[in-house]
Motif scaffolding. Structure first.
Motif, PDB file in Angstrom:
ATOM      1  N   THR A  19      28.789 129.011  71.918  1.00  0.00           N
ATOM      2  CA  THR A  19      28.844 127.570  72.605  1.00  0.00           C
ATOM      3  C   THR A  19      27.742 127.459  73.664  1.00  0.00           C
ATOM      4  O   THR A  19      27.784 126.432  74.171  1.00  0.00           O
ATOM      5  N   ARG A  71      23.338 123.750  71.053  1.00  0.00           N
ATOM      6  CA  ARG A  71      23.964 125.031  71.268  1.00  0.00           C
ATOM      7  C   ARG A  71      23.699 125.867  70.273  1.00  0.00           C
ATOM      8  O   ARG A  71      23.383 125.493  69.112  1.00  0.00           O
ATOM      9  N   ASP A 127      25.307 124.665  67.040  1.00  0.00           N
ATOM     10  CA  ASP A 127      24.622 123.587  66.190  1.00  0.00           C
ATOM     11  C   ASP A 127      23.311 123.872  65.570  1.00  0.00           C
ATOM     12  O   ASP A 127      22.856 122.924  64.802  1.00  0.00           O
ATOM     13  N   SER A 134      34.115 129.256  70.027  1.00  0.00           N
ATOM     14  CA  SER A 134      34.251 127.811  69.715  1.00  0.00           C
ATOM     15  C   SER A 134      35.647 127.708  69.122  1.00  0.00           C
ATOM     16  O   SER A 134      36.377 126.708  69.042  1.00  0.00           O
ATOM     17  N   GLY A 162      38.928 127.496  72.115  1.00  0.00           N
ATOM     18  CA  GLY A 162      38.752 126.097  72.816  1.00  0.00           C
ATOM     19  C   GLY A 162      37.611 125.716  73.536  1.00  0.00           C
ATOM     20  O   GLY A 162      36.359 126.207  73.305  1.00  0.00           O
ATOM     21  N   ASP A 163      37.597 124.936  74.347  1.00  0.00           N
ATOM     22  CA  ASP A 163      36.460 124.337  75.184  1.00  0.00           C
ATOM     23  C   ASP A 163      36.646 124.824  76.680  1.00  0.00           C
ATOM     24  O   ASP A 163      37.580 124.898  77.187  1.00  0.00           O
ATOM     25  N   PHE A 164      35.409 125.276  77.169  1.00  0.00           N
ATOM     26  CA  PHE A 164      35.208 125.850  78.315  1.00  0.00           C
ATOM     27  C   PHE A 164      34.279 125.275  79.279  1.00  0.00           C
ATOM     28  O   PHE A 164      33.081 124.884  78.737  1.00  0.00           O
ATOM     29  N   SER A 165      34.618 124.840  80.518  1.00  0.00           N
ATOM     30  CA  SER A 165      33.774 124.153  81.404  1.00  0.00           C
ATOM     31  C   SER A 165      32.882 124.908  82.081  1.00  0.00           C
ATOM     32  O   SER A 165      31.791 124.514  82.889  1.00  0.00           O
ATOM     33  N   LYS A 224      41.546 133.278  78.579  1.00  0.00           N
ATOM     34  CA  LYS A 224      42.151 132.418  77.371  1.00  0.00           C
ATOM     35  C   LYS A 224      42.614 133.525  76.268  1.00  0.00           C
ATOM     36  O   LYS A 224      43.420 133.527  75.411  1.00  0.00           O
TER      37      LYS A 224
END
Length: 231
Positions: free
Chosen positions: A29, A64, A67, A138, A141-144, A157
């Motif tokens: 990610t 990323r 991508d 990925s 989950g999403d990580f900030s 997580k």
């Protein structure tokens, strides 16, 4: 637990980390690193090491890893296969045992760089006998967070209580941030094994090649050699 970006034909330090942990998270990610190791690595040729690079489609600088698609307008698969099968390892002691699987790897037209990198990693894990479970970030989950905070969030997580880090992170990894998430820190302290490379004199060893180099030269003894260097 360990976290690492995906590598194409990963080197022995990558496999050592895989072997030491009980869960390995593939960090797909974060930003793709140009001229990094996500899409290239060295193998040992007759003279200087040979760099094998998977061409990727041009995109934005902030793309990323997940991508990144492969540029299949270039004939990279036949080039890489020929380098391994004819120039670098044709006469290696254990090439013939893995020749078919290598051929199948390069017979497939890969679209996604991460899929290819993970396929080469799993191939090496099977050959070495490493059974550590592996999951993509990925998929969790999403990580900030960024850097240490990102690692801490991923560990939390995944339910980890110890994070195994490579030496390259000593300059930026913050143990206090991990501790706030209840996560301890251990350092990998990787020691590169020295083994006989079939095209080189014993005193002309070339380190930091793709892990295929050890596999083709040592075969079923590869994992023992990797672990023995640890001690």
């Amino acid at each position: 637990m360990a976290v690492h970006q995906p590598h194409y034909l990963p080197w022995l330090g990558f496999l050592d980390k895989l072997d030491r942990c009980d869960l390995f998270v593939v960090l797909d990610t974060v930003q793709f690193e140009r001229r990094g190791w996500q899409n290239r690595n060295y193998v040992a040729g007759r003279g200087a090491p040979v760099l094998l690079t998977v061409p990727v489609s041009q995109g934005n600088r902030g793309d990323r890893i997940l991508d990144k698609s492969i540029d299949n307008t270039q004939k990279w698969r036949s080039k890489h296969h020929k380098a391994l099968a004819e120039h670098c390892y044709r006469k290696a002691p254990y090439w013939s045992e893995h020749e078919e699987e290598i051929g199948l790897l390069y017979a497939r037209e890969w679209e996604d760089l991460t899929d290819l990198a993970l396929a080469t990693t799993r191939m090496l894990m099977r050959a070495f006998g490493i059974e550590t479970p592996m999951v993509r970030a990925s998929e969790l989950g999403d990580f900030s967070g960024q850097k240490s905070e990102l690692i801490a969030q991923i560990c939390a997580k995944a339910g980890a209580d110890i994070y195994l880090s490579g030496e390259g992170a000593r300059n930026y990894l913050d143990a206090e941030i991990l501790a706030r998430h209840g996560i301890g820190l251990e350092w990998q302290e990787f020691h590169h094994p020295v083994y006989r490379q079939h095209q080189r004199d014993p005193d002309d060893f070339v380190p930091r090649m793709a892990a295929l180099d050890l596999l083709f030269n040592a075969g079923p003894d590869s994992l023992r050699i990797l672990r023995q260097a640890r001690a």
